[in-house]
Design a protein around this motif. Sequence first.
Motif, PDB file in Angstrom:
ATOM      1  N   VAL A  91      81.478  -6.655  48.996  1.00  0.00           N
ATOM      2  CA  VAL A  91      81.681  -8.095  49.151  1.00  0.00           C
ATOM      3  C   VAL A  91      81.914  -8.388  50.626  1.00  0.00           C
ATOM      4  CG1 VAL A  91      83.030 -10.102  48.470  1.00  0.00           C
ATOM      5  CG2 VAL A  91      82.677  -8.245  46.838  1.00  0.00           C
ATOM      6  N   LEU A  92      81.083  -9.256  51.178  1.00  0.00           N
ATOM      7  CA  LEU A  92      81.186  -9.612  52.585  1.00  0.00           C
ATOM      8  C   LEU A  92      82.301 -10.647  52.784  1.00  0.00           C
ATOM      9  CD1 LEU A  92      77.378  -9.836  53.457  1.00  0.00           C
ATOM     10  CD2 LEU A  92      78.896  -7.845  53.532  1.00  0.00           C
ATOM     11  N   PRO A  93      82.714 -10.895  54.017  1.00  0.00           N
ATOM     12  CA  PRO A  93      83.820 -11.837  54.255  1.00  0.00           C
ATOM     13  C   PRO A  93      83.590 -13.198  53.592  1.00  0.00           C
ATOM     14  CG  PRO A  93      83.306 -10.647  56.254  1.00  0.00           C
ATOM     15  CD  PRO A  93      82.245 -10.268  55.260  1.00  0.00           C
ATOM     16  N   PHE A  99      85.268 -18.850  58.339  1.00  0.00           N
ATOM     17  CA  PHE A  99      85.717 -17.551  57.857  1.00  0.00           C
ATOM     18  C   PHE A  99      87.176 -17.305  58.260  1.00  0.00           C
ATOM     19  CE2 PHE A  99      81.123 -17.196  58.239  1.00  0.00           C
ATOM     20  CZ  PHE A  99      80.763 -16.544  57.067  1.00  0.00           C
ATOM     21  N   ASN A 100      87.828 -18.351  58.742  1.00  0.00           N
ATOM     22  CA  ASN A 100      89.201 -18.235  59.226  1.00  0.00           C
ATOM     23  C   ASN A 100      90.177 -18.748  58.171  1.00  0.00           C
ATOM     24  OD1 ASN A 100      88.333 -17.275  61.783  1.00  0.00           O
ATOM     25  ND2 ASN A 100      87.870 -19.376  62.384  1.00  0.00           N
ATOM     26  N   PHE A 101      91.132 -17.904  57.804  1.00  0.00           N
ATOM     27  CA  PHE A 101      92.087 -18.266  56.759  1.00  0.00           C
ATOM     28  C   PHE A 101      93.501 -17.892  57.184  1.00  0.00           C
ATOM     29  CE2 PHE A 101      88.022 -17.404  54.683  1.00  0.00           C
ATOM     30  CZ  PHE A 101      87.837 -18.590  53.986  1.00  0.00           C
ATOM     31  N   ASN A 145      98.508 -17.121  53.756  1.00  0.00           N
ATOM     32  CA  ASN A 145      98.755 -17.649  52.410  1.00  0.00           C
ATOM     33  C   ASN A 145      97.514 -17.604  51.535  1.00  0.00           C
ATOM     34  OD1 ASN A 145     101.414 -18.211  53.050  1.00  0.00           O
ATOM     35  ND2 ASN A 145     101.003 -20.339  53.638  1.00  0.00           N
ATOM     36  N   ASP A 146      96.318 -17.560  52.154  1.00  0.00           N
ATOM     37  CA  ASP A 146      95.075 -17.551  51.387  1.00  0.00           C
ATOM     38  C   ASP A 146      94.672 -16.155  50.917  1.00  0.00           C
ATOM     39  OD1 ASP A 146      94.338 -20.276  51.330  1.00  0.00           O
ATOM     40  OD2 ASP A 146      93.619 -20.173  53.400  1.00  0.00           O
ATOM     41  N   LEU A 147      95.328 -15.119  51.435  1.00  0.00           N
ATOM     42  CA  LEU A 147      94.879 -13.754  51.153  1.00  0.00           C
ATOM     43  C   LEU A 147      94.855 -13.411  49.656  1.00  0.00           C
ATOM     44  CD1 LEU A 147      96.470 -11.752  54.127  1.00  0.00           C
ATOM     45  CD2 LEU A 147      94.134 -12.649  53.867  1.00  0.00           C
ATOM     46  N   PRO A 148      95.879 -13.769  48.858  1.00  0.00           N
ATOM     47  CA  PRO A 148      95.797 -13.471  47.422  1.00  0.00           C
ATOM     48  C   PRO A 148      94.609 -14.164  46.759  1.00  0.00           C
ATOM     49  CG  PRO A 148      98.053 -13.962  48.053  1.00  0.00           C
ATOM     50  CD  PRO A 148      97.198 -14.318  49.229  1.00  0.00           C
ATOM     51  N   LEU A 149      94.334 -15.423  47.138  1.00  0.00           N
ATOM     52  CA  LEU A 149      93.195 -16.136  46.580  1.00  0.00           C
ATOM     53  C   LEU A 149      91.888 -15.442  46.957  1.00  0.00           C
ATOM     54  CD1 LEU A 149      91.711 -18.521  45.252  1.00  0.00           C
ATOM     55  CD2 LEU A 149      91.960 -19.757  47.432  1.00  0.00           C
ATOM     56  N   LEU A 150      91.756 -15.035  48.219  1.00  0.00           N
ATOM     57  CA  LEU A 150      90.529 -14.386  48.671  1.00  0.00           C
ATOM     58  C   LEU A 150      90.298 -13.069  47.927  1.00  0.00           C
ATOM     59  CD1 LEU A 150      90.737 -15.018  52.523  1.00  0.00           C
ATOM     60  CD2 LEU A 150      89.563 -16.378  50.775  1.00  0.00           C
TER      61      LEU A 150
END
Length: 343
Positions: free
Chosen positions: A221-223, A260-262, A265-270
Amino acid sequence: MHLAVVHDRVGNHDAPDTIDVLAQADAVERALTALGHTSDRIDCCLNLADMCRRLDRSGAEMVVNLVESIEGRDRLIHLFPALLDDMGIPYTGARTESMLLTSNKVLAKKCMSAEGIPTPQWVTTDGMSGLGISAPRLWIVKSVWEHASIGLDENSIVKTTSEKELRTLLKSRSGAPLRSKERKTVSGCPNTPKASCFGEAFVDGREFNLSVLAGKNGPEVLPPAEIIFEGYTPEMPKIVDYRAKWDQTAYTYHHTPRTFNFTPNDLPLLETLKKLALDCWNCFDLAGYARVDFRVDTEGTPWVLEVNANPCLSPDAGFAAALEQAKISFEAALERIIEDAEK
């Protein structure tokens, strides 16, 4: 290796989404040359006997399949890989069955639902979904077969108070010409493909797409990329419609950038999105490369909208952008796609 790069037949008056396949073919041919391969370019038509002859004459050992529609009909997309299966010629990307299941959005949603992959509720004209609508709700009316946001505009978001009302609306829109495509008459086919519509529960929230690339150790899976709706007023539907993708004069074209910048807090969703992308890959037995489109609602719940088994390979498209973020060259990605086709 000698390969045939096969793509849609393009006419002088075709729409931008159709002409874009030429940019894909150019990029692929350059990459094949850089990798030490030779290639021929063939445009795909509905005359399958002629396609057999042209493929035989090319002497291709493999086909790079860039076909997205045949004679302007996206619903015929699976015919070309089926022909290659019958001829015994290996080809890049998804197999015939996977292409058929993913190109029909309703079939795809049924498969995902059966596998427990979250996808928004849907209603069709014949009532197969069996949904009941007890309160006013927003729906997005989509084409069953067409890709590239064909037919999507601000009028695609509708509010209905009953399932019957929505089905009546779907029937009124089904069979109408798809306005976003201009097609010349080929092989006796009508100028413009007719719409076959369904209604999907509109998820008001964030939009993501995740590209997946085959590799020696399995799919990667790419970014993740998110589409940002810049400067949208409350009256503007936050969707990537046809004009946002293809009309360079439109406000939406210039105000729906990808990022592509997060934040942390977004890491669990990603991570959840990445897992779901792999679930989709396995669900449809995909190969080579793919893209999965998501919406994430206001409560943070992700929903798979569509699975694209042969996403655009143009240098300015989302797949190429994801490769750049992953620091994978286009040539290296194409080599991995070819290696996956050789298995």
